[in-house]
Scaffold this motif. Structure first.
Motif, PDB file in Angstrom:
ATOM      1  N   LYS A  76     -97.329 -38.337 -15.555  1.00  0.00           N
ATOM      2  CA  LYS A  76     -98.620 -37.780 -15.962  1.00  0.00           C
ATOM      3  C   LYS A  76     -98.769 -36.333 -15.497  1.00  0.00           C
ATOM      4  O   LYS A  76     -99.221 -35.467 -16.255  1.00  0.00           O
ATOM      5  CB  LYS A  76     -99.754 -38.643 -15.392  1.00  0.00           C
ATOM      6  CG  LYS A  76     -99.787 -40.054 -15.974  1.00  0.00           C
ATOM      7  CD  LYS A  76    -100.844 -40.913 -15.297  1.00  0.00           C
ATOM      8  CE  LYS A  76    -100.823 -42.341 -15.848  1.00  0.00           C
ATOM      9  NZ  LYS A  76    -101.799 -43.213 -15.169  1.00  0.00           N
ATOM     10  N   ASP A  77     -98.376 -36.070 -14.250  1.00  0.00           N
ATOM     11  CA  ASP A  77     -98.528 -34.717 -13.710  1.00  0.00           C
ATOM     12  C   ASP A  77     -97.558 -33.734 -14.363  1.00  0.00           C
ATOM     13  O   ASP A  77     -97.927 -32.609 -14.703  1.00  0.00           O
ATOM     14  CB  ASP A  77     -98.316 -34.726 -12.192  1.00  0.00           C
ATOM     15  CG  ASP A  77     -99.465 -35.393 -11.449  1.00  0.00           C
ATOM     16  OD1 ASP A  77    -100.485 -35.692 -12.082  1.00  0.00           O
ATOM     17  OD2 ASP A  77     -99.335 -35.613 -10.229  1.00  0.00           O
ATOM     18  N   LEU A  78     -96.308 -34.148 -14.527  1.00  0.00           N
ATOM     19  CA  LEU A  78     -95.331 -33.273 -15.164  1.00  0.00           C
ATOM     20  C   LEU A  78     -95.731 -32.976 -16.602  1.00  0.00           C
ATOM     21  O   LEU A  78     -95.567 -31.849 -17.094  1.00  0.00           O
ATOM     22  CB  LEU A  78     -93.945 -33.911 -15.124  1.00  0.00           C
ATOM     23  CG  LEU A  78     -93.277 -33.982 -13.743  1.00  0.00           C
ATOM     24  CD1 LEU A  78     -92.049 -34.885 -13.782  1.00  0.00           C
ATOM     25  CD2 LEU A  78     -92.896 -32.588 -13.250  1.00  0.00           C
ATOM     26  N   SER A  79     -96.281 -33.979 -17.287  1.00  0.00           N
ATOM     27  CA  SER A  79     -96.717 -33.781 -18.666  1.00  0.00           C
ATOM     28  C   SER A  79     -97.851 -32.769 -18.744  1.00  0.00           C
ATOM     29  O   SER A  79     -97.886 -31.909 -19.635  1.00  0.00           O
ATOM     30  CB  SER A  79     -97.160 -35.112 -19.278  1.00  0.00           C
ATOM     31  OG  SER A  79     -96.086 -36.030 -19.317  1.00  0.00           O
ATOM     32  N   ALA A  80     -98.779 -32.835 -17.783  1.00  0.00           N
ATOM     33  CA  ALA A  80     -99.926 -31.930 -17.783  1.00  0.00           C
ATOM     34  C   ALA A  80     -99.543 -30.511 -17.359  1.00  0.00           C
ATOM     35  O   ALA A  80    -100.153 -29.537 -17.808  1.00  0.00           O
ATOM     36  CB  ALA A  80    -101.010 -32.476 -16.856  1.00  0.00           C
ATOM     37  N   GLN A  81     -98.531 -30.401 -16.504  1.00  0.00           N
ATOM     38  CA  GLN A  81     -98.138 -29.087 -15.988  1.00  0.00           C
ATOM     39  C   GLN A  81     -97.123 -28.374 -16.875  1.00  0.00           C
ATOM     40  O   GLN A  81     -97.228 -27.168 -17.126  1.00  0.00           O
ATOM     41  CB  GLN A  81     -97.532 -29.232 -14.578  1.00  0.00           C
ATOM     42  CG  GLN A  81     -98.532 -29.640 -13.528  1.00  0.00           C
ATOM     43  CD  GLN A  81     -97.909 -29.771 -12.155  1.00  0.00           C
ATOM     44  OE1 GLN A  81     -98.534 -29.461 -11.158  1.00  0.00           O
ATOM     45  NE2 GLN A  81     -96.682 -30.237 -12.066  1.00  0.00           N
ATOM     46  N   LEU A  82     -96.123 -29.118 -17.323  1.00  0.00           N
ATOM     47  CA  LEU A  82     -94.988 -28.493 -17.999  1.00  0.00           C
ATOM     48  C   LEU A  82     -94.991 -28.688 -19.511  1.00  0.00           C
ATOM     49  O   LEU A  82     -94.258 -28.002 -20.217  1.00  0.00           O
ATOM     50  CB  LEU A  82     -93.678 -29.053 -17.426  1.00  0.00           C
ATOM     51  CG  LEU A  82     -93.491 -28.920 -15.910  1.00  0.00           C
ATOM     52  CD1 LEU A  82     -92.199 -29.603 -15.485  1.00  0.00           C
ATOM     53  CD2 LEU A  82     -93.491 -27.452 -15.497  1.00  0.00           C
TER      54      LEU A  82
END
Length: 397
Positions: free
Chosen positions: A107-113
């Motif tokens: 979820k975090d990688l999707s939102a950041q990258l």
């Protein structure tokens, strides 16, 4: 740029940031490292990447050992940008067959990258076969992000711990036994105080969980600082100690001053603490950094805060440090507040509310001085210091 050999099969392929001096509000006077690790198995595996601008350094180190195209697996233990920033470029260059992360990591990688490559989710207890060895996963949620996890290389007995057990410490000496304890101990303590402290209860539970799992790694490899190979238990024991937040007979007087009145009050308070038998440190925000105050607070039981009034509010440097300390949620504190004013004492007395927000038990009422403190104010300040000292002594019984 050359990789550094950790074991016959494991290499450090990270980057050293010698020049960084601020890490999201935390002073990094000794720089930092961004550690990434290459495992030479039948399925070559890269654990974590680096901050985006250090991508060329990481790739050069990888290329000194293996053709990057031969890497089949990338594992992201932590999505914070100093470890995932180079991930998109690394994936584009390497074209791995599999990329693993935790559920929150996805979820975090999707939102950041906003990646265009697929990732596989793993959870505690999951294992992957990398050919000749196995990597198992342990989620470490909120140490210090929701996505955090550890990767355990079973046959090599190495635990890769992302930010946990690390420190902001730039060094070309990759292992604990190559570095001077007098230098790294403060940096490890500072790292815990400024980053991990709010999650101390989780730390204690997690250490208990890891012990019950029977993990006893011969090496702990974090994403900042050096690798623990001589005595990994040393940093684990320090975390247990810091997480317990055991009270100590020490107090901080944190203040700033405009014309010297608040500073005089701080000195009187320090004298009261000293007379009570308490170790005291005066920290003027004119010369101290907020992250150094947090470090000193880690083993303190007392916090006394002081400010002059400026534009009907507390001094800006004090507002800054108090906001910062509030987020760190230090436990078991007693203390008090003081300050000087010209015509509006309200902001000084409002510091009592700030103590409550910080979770500090007030040992005495707020002490205020109109302009320069007189003898009665001096005595009240000494009494405040003595009251805090006595309260600490009661807690230590």
């Amino acid at each position: 740029m050359q990789a550094i050999q950790v074991t016959d099969k494991v290499y450090w392929v990270g980057a050293i940031d010698w020049n960084i001096r601020d890490f999201h509000g935390y002073s990094t006077n000794r720089g930092t490292t961004y550690n990434a690790y290459l495992i030479l198995s039948d399925k070559p595996t890269l654990i974590d990447t680096v901050k985006k601008e250090f991508y060329p350094e990481m790739m050069a180190r990888i290329a000194s050992v293996i053709d990057p195209k031969k890497i089949e697996i990338i594992i992201s233990n932590h999505s914070e940008m100093d470890h995932s920033g180079a991930l998109p470029e690394a994936v584009a260059a390497i074209e791995p067959k599999e990329i693993y992360c935790s559920d929150m990591g996805l979820k975090d990688l999707s939102a950041q990258l906003h990646p265009k490559f697929p990732m596989k989710v793993v959870k505690t207890g999951d294992k992957i076969d990398i050919g000749g060895d196995t990597i198992s996963f342990v989620e470490a949620r909120m140490l210090h992000w929701p996505d955090s996890m550890f990767s355990y290389l079973e046959k090599e007995n190495i635990l890769f711990t992302n930010d946990v057990f690390g420190m902001h410490y730039a060094t070309s000496r990759l292992f604990d036994d190559e570095n001077e304890e007098r230098l790294w101990l403060y940096e490890a303590e500072k790292y815990y105080a400024n980053i991990v402290l709010p999650y101390s209860d989780i730390v204690l539970r997690f250490l208990d969980t890891v012990q019950k799992m029977g993990l006893s790694p011969k090496m702990i490899a974090p994403d900042h600082g050096f690798i623990w190979r001589k005595d990994p238990s040393k940093i684990v024991n320090l975390y247990a100690k810091w997480a317990a937040q055991a009270p100590k007979n020490k107090a901080l007087v944190v203040y700033d001053t405009m014309w010297g009145s608040t500073q005089k009050m701080a000195q009187y308070i320090a004298e009261g603490l000293r007379l009570g038998g308490t170790e005291v440190k005066l920290l003027s925000m004119h010369s101290c950094h907020r992250s150094d105050v947090a470090t000193e607070l880690l083993d303190s039981s007392g916090l006394i805060i002081g400010s002059p009034v400026l534009n009907s509010g507390i001094f800006p440097s004090m507002a800054d440090v108090l906001c910062y300390l509030k987020g760190l949620k230090k436990k078991h504190l007693v203390g008090g507040a003081f300050g000087s004013y010209g015509w509006n004492p309200g902001p000084v007395h409002a510091l009592a509310n700030t103590l409550t927000e910080l979770g500090v038990e007030a040992a005495a009422p707020v002490v205020s001085s109109k302009f320069v403190p007189d003898d009665s104010v001096a005595q009240a300040c000494k009494a405040l210091g003595l009251a805090v000292s006595q309260k600490i002594a009661e807690k230590l019984k």
